[in-house]
Design an enzyme around this catalytic site. Structure first.
Site, PDB file in Angstrom:
ATOM      1  N   LYS A   1      30.707  43.131  47.216  1.00  0.00           N
ATOM      2  CA  LYS A   1      30.660  42.414  47.970  1.00  0.00           C
ATOM      3  C   LYS A   1      30.399  41.451  48.745  1.00  0.00           C
ATOM      4  O   LYS A   1      29.248  41.513  49.653  1.00  0.00           O
ATOM      5  CB  LYS A   1      32.262  42.220  48.968  1.00  0.00           C
ATOM      6  CG  LYS A   1      33.464  43.746  48.435  1.00  0.00           C
ATOM      7  CD  LYS A   1      34.407  42.426  48.320  1.00  0.00           C
ATOM      8  CE  LYS A   1      35.603  43.486  47.906  1.00  0.00           C
ATOM      9  NZ  LYS A   1      36.469  42.044  47.449  1.00  0.00           N
TER      10      LYS A   1
ATOM     11  N   LYS B   1      46.216  42.464  39.553  1.00  0.00           N
ATOM     12  CA  LYS B   1      46.801  43.587  40.727  1.00  0.00           C
ATOM     13  C   LYS B   1      47.799  42.266  40.711  1.00  0.00           C
ATOM     14  O   LYS B   1      48.887  41.722  40.984  1.00  0.00           O
ATOM     15  CB  LYS B   1      46.018  42.821  42.219  1.00  0.00           C
ATOM     16  CG  LYS B   1      44.085  43.275  42.037  1.00  0.00           C
ATOM     17  CD  LYS B   1      44.033  42.445  43.774  1.00  0.00           C
ATOM     18  CE  LYS B   1      42.375  42.974  43.463  1.00  0.00           C
ATOM     19  NZ  LYS B   1      41.882  42.335  44.214  1.00  0.00           N
TER      20      LYS B   1
ATOM     21  N   ASP C   1      31.714  39.450  43.701  1.00  0.00           N
ATOM     22  CA  ASP C   1      33.223  39.263  44.660  1.00  0.00           C
ATOM     23  C   ASP C   1      33.231  37.933  46.323  1.00  0.00           C
ATOM     24  O   ASP C   1      32.291  38.963  46.524  1.00  0.00           O
ATOM     25  CB  ASP C   1      33.870  40.423  44.983  1.00  0.00           C
ATOM     26  CG  ASP C   1      35.701  40.069  44.399  1.00  0.00           C
ATOM     27  OD1 ASP C   1      35.254  38.602  44.610  1.00  0.00           O
ATOM     28  OD2 ASP C   1      35.989  40.439  45.153  1.00  0.00           O
TER      29      ASP C   1
ATOM     30  N   GLU D   1      33.249  36.943  40.811  1.00  0.00           N
ATOM     31  CA  GLU D   1      34.658  37.172  41.058  1.00  0.00           C
ATOM     32  C   GLU D   1      35.761  36.241  42.115  1.00  0.00           C
ATOM     33  O   GLU D   1      34.554  35.727  43.079  1.00  0.00           O
ATOM     34  CB  GLU D   1      34.897  38.400  41.619  1.00  0.00           C
ATOM     35  CG  GLU D   1      37.262  38.555  41.366  1.00  0.00           C
ATOM     36  CD  GLU D   1      36.928  40.054  41.566  1.00  0.00           C
ATOM     37  OE1 GLU D   1      37.811  40.619  42.157  1.00  0.00           O
ATOM     38  OE2 GLU D   1      35.935  41.425  40.686  1.00  0.00           O
TER      39      GLU D   1
ATOM     40  N   ASP E   1      40.288  36.009  40.869  1.00  0.00           N
ATOM     41  CA  ASP E   1      41.180  37.171  41.200  1.00  0.00           C
ATOM     42  C   ASP E   1      42.138  35.952  42.215  1.00  0.00           C
ATOM     43  O   ASP E   1      43.245  35.761  41.970  1.00  0.00           O
ATOM     44  CB  ASP E   1      40.248  37.620  42.337  1.00  0.00           C
ATOM     45  CG  ASP E   1      40.950  39.277  43.171  1.00  0.00           C
ATOM     46  OD1 ASP E   1      42.343  38.397  42.811  1.00  0.00           O
ATOM     47  OD2 ASP E   1      40.542  39.583  43.560  1.00  0.00           O
TER      48      ASP E   1
END
Ligand code: MG
Length: 366
Positions: free
Chosen positions: A161, A264, A189, A215, A240
């Protein structure tokens, strides 16, 4: 078959430690559970993990909306999944995570009625998935320590992240890259944390760091910016937050903005819409990842069934429960290191321990 009752649970799971991403920090998984009962004696279970900074709904708003949704379902045939889901969508066009909990419970019920594991009901084969593990935003030393631990545990891919400043994020990556083997790919991400110049500055300096993709580098609405980054850097781009539903997927494909989509269930509103997103991507020769928010193994198992059912879902990020201090789920997926085995019993094949549920606030409709 008719739906006779719906029970909603406030489903709180403590974390081992707070989780920080560029959008903010969470200190617990404040999820919701949906249990649907029928006159045939079959029960369906669904879970939603409302990550409010991404989906714009909270546990409280979700549970309030869910009471109305439950009322819409009483007396309906749960096997007519599309009819039920269209009724829910017309009433509640927002709140995708809340809708996904109902979608999940309906698929669980229907697959049980068909006496098939959910992946099989969806037309798939049981295949082993291999998840990555995520490292959250922290100081570079701590993140490098996490990377070393994941590699020592047999992790085949590490998701990092980022999304702060270019210099801080490059420092983090440099330190992580120093402590792990070159062969272990890094997945980035930024959770929309960069603007285009910052994203370009970071992504253009990763030449020999074996970065698999990045991402959501920039704001979800900046689709032209995603396309620009895809053209101007060598790092594949994954959407995403930019892809909630099939309409988003069509736009991203049309504008040639990304290389991959992260699906998701908590964003798509469940399996029904997730199948459509994957179909759009597959037709465009674009692979998908299955991802998660902060679900327990119940929703993670539903996500795994969906992923196993479609070969175009080639990347897997189903690690949310690694951060949980408690696992109240009975049955469900089994982790052997980072390998995920999907249960071969009818439906999702996971339930929450009644002892845990006895301490959860609940409301019954029906
Ligand atoms: Mg993401």
């Amino acid at each position: 078959m008719k739906i006779t009752g719906v029970t909603l649970y406030q489903y709180n799971i403590p974390l081992k430690a707070p989780i920080a991403i560029s959008l903010g920090t969470i200190d617990a998984a404040r999820n919701m559970l949906v249990r649907i009962d029928t006159d045939a004696g079959l029960t369906g279970w669904g879970e939603g993990s409302p990550f409010w900074m991404i989906v714009g709904e909270t546990q409280a708003s979700g549970l309030a909306a869910a009471q109305d949704v439950a009322g819409l379902l009483i007396g309906r045939d749960p096997l007519a999944i599309e009819h039920c889901l269209q009724a829910i969508l017309r009433y509640l066009p927002g709140h995708p995570t809340t809708r996904s909990a109902f979608d999940m419970a309906l698929y669980d019920l229907t697959a049980k009625a068909a006496n098939m594991p959910l992946y099989q009901f969806l037309g798939g084969a049981n295949r082993t998935l291999v998840t990555d593990e995520t490292i959250y935003i922290n100081d570079p030393e701590r993140m490098a320590e996490d990377a070393r631990r994941i590699e020592a545990n047999g992790g085949e891919a590490i998701k990092v992240k980022l999304g702060t400043t270019a210099q801080d994020d490059l420092d983090r990556l440099a330190m992580i890259r120093q402590v792990i083997r070159y062969e272990t790919p890094i997945r980035l991400d930024a959770n929309q944390g960069w603007d285009v110049p910052t994203a370009r500055a970071v992504l253009s300096k990763l030449g020999d760091w074996n970065v698999e993709y990045c991402e959501q580098p920039i704001l979800k609405s900046n689709v032209p910016g995603l396309r620009l980054l895809r053209q101007q850097t060598n790092v594949p781009i994954m959407a995403d937050e930019s892809v909630f539903d099939a309409v988003d997927a069509i736009r991203l494909v049309r504008e040639e903005a990304v290389d991959y989509l992260n699906i998701k269930l908590s964003k798509s509103g469940g399996i029904y819409e997730a199948l459509k997103i994957n179909a759009v991507a597959e037709a465009a020769n674009m692979a998908c990842m299955i991802g998660c928010m902060s679900e327990s193994r119940l929703a993670l198992t539903a996500n795994a069934h969906f992923a196993a059912a479609r070969q175009n879902i080639r990347l897997c990020d189903l690690d949310a429960c690694f951060e949980h201090a408690e696992d109240p789920v009975l049955g469900g997926i089994v982790y052997d290191g980072y390998q995920i085995t999907i249960p071969d019993v009818p439906g999702i094949g996971a339930e929450v321990d009644p002892v845990f549920l006895a301490n959860c606030t609940s409301v019954h409709i029906g």
